[in-house]
Design a protein around this motif. Structure first.
Motif, PDB file in Angstrom:
ATOM      1  N   MET A   1       6.459  -0.722   5.088  1.00  0.00           N
ATOM      2  CA  MET A   1       6.714   0.486   4.582  1.00  0.00           C
ATOM      3  C   MET A   1       5.656   1.524   4.818  1.00  0.00           C
ATOM      4  SD  MET A   1       5.404  -0.483   0.452  1.00  0.00           S
ATOM      5  CE  MET A   1       6.094   1.026  -0.089  1.00  0.00           C
ATOM      6  N   ASP A   2       5.911   3.135   4.581  1.00  0.00           N
ATOM      7  CA  ASP A   2       4.770   3.851   4.896  1.00  0.00           C
ATOM      8  C   ASP A   2       3.812   3.839   4.065  1.00  0.00           C
ATOM      9  OD1 ASP A   2       6.603   4.995   7.049  1.00  0.00           O
ATOM     10  OD2 ASP A   2       7.768   6.313   5.808  1.00  0.00           O
ATOM     11  N   THR A   3       2.625   4.447   4.499  1.00  0.00           N
ATOM     12  CA  THR A   3       1.478   4.322   3.881  1.00  0.00           C
ATOM     13  C   THR A   3       1.737   5.609   2.681  1.00  0.00           C
ATOM     14  OG1 THR A   3       0.190   3.723   5.827  1.00  0.00           O
ATOM     15  CG2 THR A   3      -1.076   4.716   3.912  1.00  0.00           C
ATOM     16  N   ILE A   4       2.246   6.414   2.918  1.00  0.00           N
ATOM     17  CA  ILE A   4       2.416   7.588   1.869  1.00  0.00           C
ATOM     18  C   ILE A   4       4.045   7.738   1.773  1.00  0.00           C
ATOM     19  CG2 ILE A   4       1.892  10.050   1.499  1.00  0.00           C
ATOM     20  CD1 ILE A   4      -0.395   9.861   3.576  1.00  0.00           C
ATOM     21  N   VAL A   5       4.503   7.830   0.529  1.00  0.00           N
ATOM     22  CA  VAL A   5       5.753   7.920   0.318  1.00  0.00           C
ATOM     23  C   VAL A   5       6.006   9.079  -0.342  1.00  0.00           C
ATOM     24  CG1 VAL A   5       6.359   5.331   0.584  1.00  0.00           C
ATOM     25  CG2 VAL A   5       5.769   6.379  -1.818  1.00  0.00           C
ATOM     26  N   SER A   6       7.456   9.725  -0.525  1.00  0.00           N
ATOM     27  CA  SER A   6       7.461  10.786  -1.075  1.00  0.00           C
ATOM     28  C   SER A   6       8.071  10.699  -2.544  1.00  0.00           C
ATOM     29  CB  SER A   6       8.462  11.760  -0.291  1.00  0.00           C
ATOM     30  OG  SER A   6       9.813  10.888  -0.249  1.00  0.00           O
ATOM     31  N   VAL A   7       8.304  11.658  -3.264  1.00  0.00           N
ATOM     32  CA  VAL A   7       8.789  11.631  -4.533  1.00  0.00           C
ATOM     33  C   VAL A   7      10.433  11.251  -4.357  1.00  0.00           C
ATOM     34  CG1 VAL A   7       7.044  12.659  -5.948  1.00  0.00           C
ATOM     35  CG2 VAL A   7       9.131  14.093  -4.969  1.00  0.00           C
ATOM     36  N   GLU A   8      10.934  11.759  -3.403  1.00  0.00           N
ATOM     37  CA  GLU A   8      12.497  11.569  -3.082  1.00  0.00           C
ATOM     38  C   GLU A   8      12.740  10.146  -3.156  1.00  0.00           C
ATOM     39  OE1 GLU A   8      11.257  15.755  -2.568  1.00  0.00           O
ATOM     40  OE2 GLU A   8      10.573  14.040  -1.747  1.00  0.00           O
ATOM     41  N   LYS A  84       3.404  -9.100  -7.308  1.00  0.00           N
ATOM     42  CA  LYS A  84       3.613 -10.332  -6.634  1.00  0.00           C
ATOM     43  C   LYS A  84       3.728 -10.187  -5.016  1.00  0.00           C
ATOM     44  CE  LYS A  84       7.242 -11.405  -9.990  1.00  0.00           C
ATOM     45  NZ  LYS A  84       8.357 -11.813 -10.265  1.00  0.00           N
ATOM     46  N   GLU A  85       3.553 -11.296  -4.234  1.00  0.00           N
ATOM     47  CA  GLU A  85       3.429 -11.073  -2.840  1.00  0.00           C
ATOM     48  C   GLU A  85       4.315 -10.175  -2.035  1.00  0.00           C
ATOM     49  OE1 GLU A  85       2.005 -14.468   0.130  1.00  0.00           O
ATOM     50  OE2 GLU A  85       2.478 -15.570  -1.732  1.00  0.00           O
ATOM     51  N   HIS A  86       5.563 -10.135  -2.631  1.00  0.00           N
ATOM     52  CA  HIS A  86       6.711  -9.532  -1.892  1.00  0.00           C
ATOM     53  C   HIS A  86       6.490  -8.072  -2.434  1.00  0.00           C
ATOM     54  CE1 HIS A  86       8.698 -10.905  -5.357  1.00  0.00           C
ATOM     55  NE2 HIS A  86       9.513  -9.731  -5.361  1.00  0.00           N
ATOM     56  N   SER A  87       6.099  -7.490  -3.699  1.00  0.00           N
ATOM     57  CA  SER A  87       5.836  -6.356  -4.186  1.00  0.00           C
ATOM     58  C   SER A  87       5.749  -5.110  -3.327  1.00  0.00           C
ATOM     59  CB  SER A  87       4.966  -6.384  -5.493  1.00  0.00           C
ATOM     60  OG  SER A  87       5.311  -7.219  -6.685  1.00  0.00           O
ATOM     61  N   LYS A  88       6.286  -4.037  -3.580  1.00  0.00           N
ATOM     62  CA  LYS A  88       6.082  -2.965  -2.809  1.00  0.00           C
ATOM     63  C   LYS A  88       5.244  -2.102  -3.801  1.00  0.00           C
ATOM     64  CE  LYS A  88      10.068  -2.961   0.021  1.00  0.00           C
ATOM     65  NZ  LYS A  88      11.471  -2.368   0.527  1.00  0.00           N
ATOM     66  N   VAL A  89       4.137  -1.986  -3.792  1.00  0.00           N
ATOM     67  CA  VAL A  89       3.178  -1.065  -4.704  1.00  0.00           C
ATOM     68  C   VAL A  89       3.120   0.465  -4.550  1.00  0.00           C
ATOM     69  CG1 VAL A  89       0.913  -1.258  -6.016  1.00  0.00           C
ATOM     70  CG2 VAL A  89       2.033  -3.409  -4.998  1.00  0.00           C
ATOM     71  N   ILE A  90       3.471   1.148  -5.357  1.00  0.00           N
ATOM     72  CA  ILE A  90       3.196   2.719  -5.203  1.00  0.00           C
ATOM     73  C   ILE A  90       2.145   2.987  -6.159  1.00  0.00           C
ATOM     74  CG2 ILE A  90       4.201   4.947  -5.093  1.00  0.00           C
ATOM     75  CD1 ILE A  90       5.498   2.701  -3.165  1.00  0.00           C
ATOM     76  N   LYS A 113       0.088  -6.725   1.503  1.00  0.00           N
ATOM     77  CA  LYS A 113       0.642  -5.721   2.699  1.00  0.00           C
ATOM     78  C   LYS A 113       1.423  -4.632   2.424  1.00  0.00           C
ATOM     79  CE  LYS A 113       0.541  -9.835   6.016  1.00  0.00           C
ATOM     80  NZ  LYS A 113      -0.567  -9.435   6.245  1.00  0.00           N
ATOM     81  N   GLN A 114       2.478  -4.789   1.503  1.00  0.00           N
ATOM     82  CA  GLN A 114       3.261  -3.462   0.992  1.00  0.00           C
ATOM     83  C   GLN A 114       2.646  -2.761  -0.039  1.00  0.00           C
ATOM     84  OE1 GLN A 114       7.432  -3.733   2.176  1.00  0.00           O
ATOM     85  NE2 GLN A 114       7.293  -6.141   1.402  1.00  0.00           N
ATOM     86  N   ARG A 115       2.066  -1.717   0.409  1.00  0.00           N
ATOM     87  CA  ARG A 115       1.449  -0.650  -0.535  1.00  0.00           C
ATOM     88  C   ARG A 115       1.390   0.759   0.103  1.00  0.00           C
ATOM     89  NH1 ARG A 115      -1.502  -2.686   3.112  1.00  0.00           N
ATOM     90  NH2 ARG A 115      -3.382  -1.656   3.836  1.00  0.00           N
ATOM     91  N   ALA A 116       1.456   1.713  -1.023  1.00  0.00           N
ATOM     92  CA  ALA A 116       1.507   3.017  -0.429  1.00  0.00           C
ATOM     93  C   ALA A 116       1.073   3.741  -1.702  1.00  0.00           C
ATOM     94  CB  ALA A 116       2.991   3.422  -0.267  1.00  0.00           C
ATOM     95  N   VAL A 117       0.830   5.174  -1.403  1.00  0.00           N
ATOM     96  CA  VAL A 117       0.172   6.215  -2.192  1.00  0.00           C
ATOM     97  C   VAL A 117       1.413   7.214  -2.492  1.00  0.00           C
ATOM     98  CG1 VAL A 117      -1.298   8.083  -2.676  1.00  0.00           C
ATOM     99  CG2 VAL A 117      -2.035   5.867  -1.814  1.00  0.00           C
TER     100      VAL A 117
END
Length: 270
Positions: A1-8, A84-90, A113-117
């Protein structure tokens, strides 16, 4: 996933099973205001992480004002947040990404691995007219053994060696603090010898969103991985994220300037 994600993007995925949203609002002056703001209105399903209670370790003589949490504490925090390991954290905040980037970096340090701001933080969410929730989100605790990547950090002694070897060192603080013209927090002013200045806010627009990659100040591809510091290892994470986006895996001096000056013999440049 992208490092920075939009509100959209987040608004479309907010209720996905693998999404974990973390509110990191925190004010260094009013330390309880971040959690109070979270309770008064946060992005749906968001849980709260406190900079000092969750994302830092205990303060000692050395180690700076916001030492890294121990492996056991960081694991406990990650599990408390339901990651969890598969979580996408924002992660998001109201501090132009400073606190959110600290969580982003700590998750990387822990091997997640999957994390973003969130681009623009809660301000952008509010500006888009999106709904908020009040009170704390109920979270089911996860189980997540972690493994810290010690190659991402350097010690005070390694910073000394880097100075002698002419390696690039970056100070993330405001220019007046870097120059020693103003020091509102620490008891000494100036910067670590040979360090160059790249203020972390130079990556941001006035509306708290991130500038385009090509417009972010100071990140030059092809440079050797630098050592990055700030006052206490928090806002340096914004620079670390920016370098990561540019394909450069920089290293953090966790104790930063507040650790450096805790050793009386360490030199300081104005």
């Amino acid at each position: 996933m992208d490092t920075i994600v939009s509100v959209e993007w987040l608004s479309k995925h907010i209720y996905d099973d693998d999404i974990v949203v973390v509110d990191c609002q925190y004010d260094l002056v009013d330390k309880e205001s971040g959690y109070k703001a979270y309770l008064q209105g946060h992005i749906p399903n968001a849980r709260y992480a406190d900079l000092e209670k969750d994302l830092s370790g205990p303060v000692n003589k050395h180690g700076g004002r916001h030492p890294l949490p121990s492996s056991s504490k960081l694991q406990s925090v990650i599990e408390k947040l339901g990651i969890k390991e598969h979580s996408k954290v924002i992660a998001y905040d109201r501090q132009m990404g400073a606190m959110a980037s600290r969580l982003w970096w700590l998750l990387k340090y822990a091997g997640h691995k999957q994390r973003a701001v969130l681009d623009g933080g809660i301000k952008a969410w509010e500006d888009a007219g999106l709904s908020l929730e009040v009170n704390a989100t109920e979270v089911k605790r996860s189980y997540y053994p972690i493994s810290l990547d010690q190659s991402m950090v350097v010690s005070m002694e390694e910073v000394k060696d880097a100075i002698l070897q002419g390696k690039m060192i970056i100070d993330s603080r405001a220019r007046e603090r870097y120059l020693g013209e103003s020091e509102p927090i620490d008891n000494k002013a100036g910067h670590i010898p040979t360090a160059r200045n790249l203020f972390w806010k130079d990556h941001m627009n006035q509306d708290h969103t991130w500038k385009d990659k090509e417009s972010r100040g100071g990140v030059v591809k092809g440079e050797k991985p630098p050592i990055i510091y700030c006052g206490s290892g928090v806002t340096a994470c914004v620079n670390l994220l920016a370098f990561h986006d540019a394909g450069i895996e920089a290293k953090l001096y966790p104790g930063s300037f507040s650790d450096w000056i805790s050793y009386e013999d360490n030199p300081i440049e104005p």
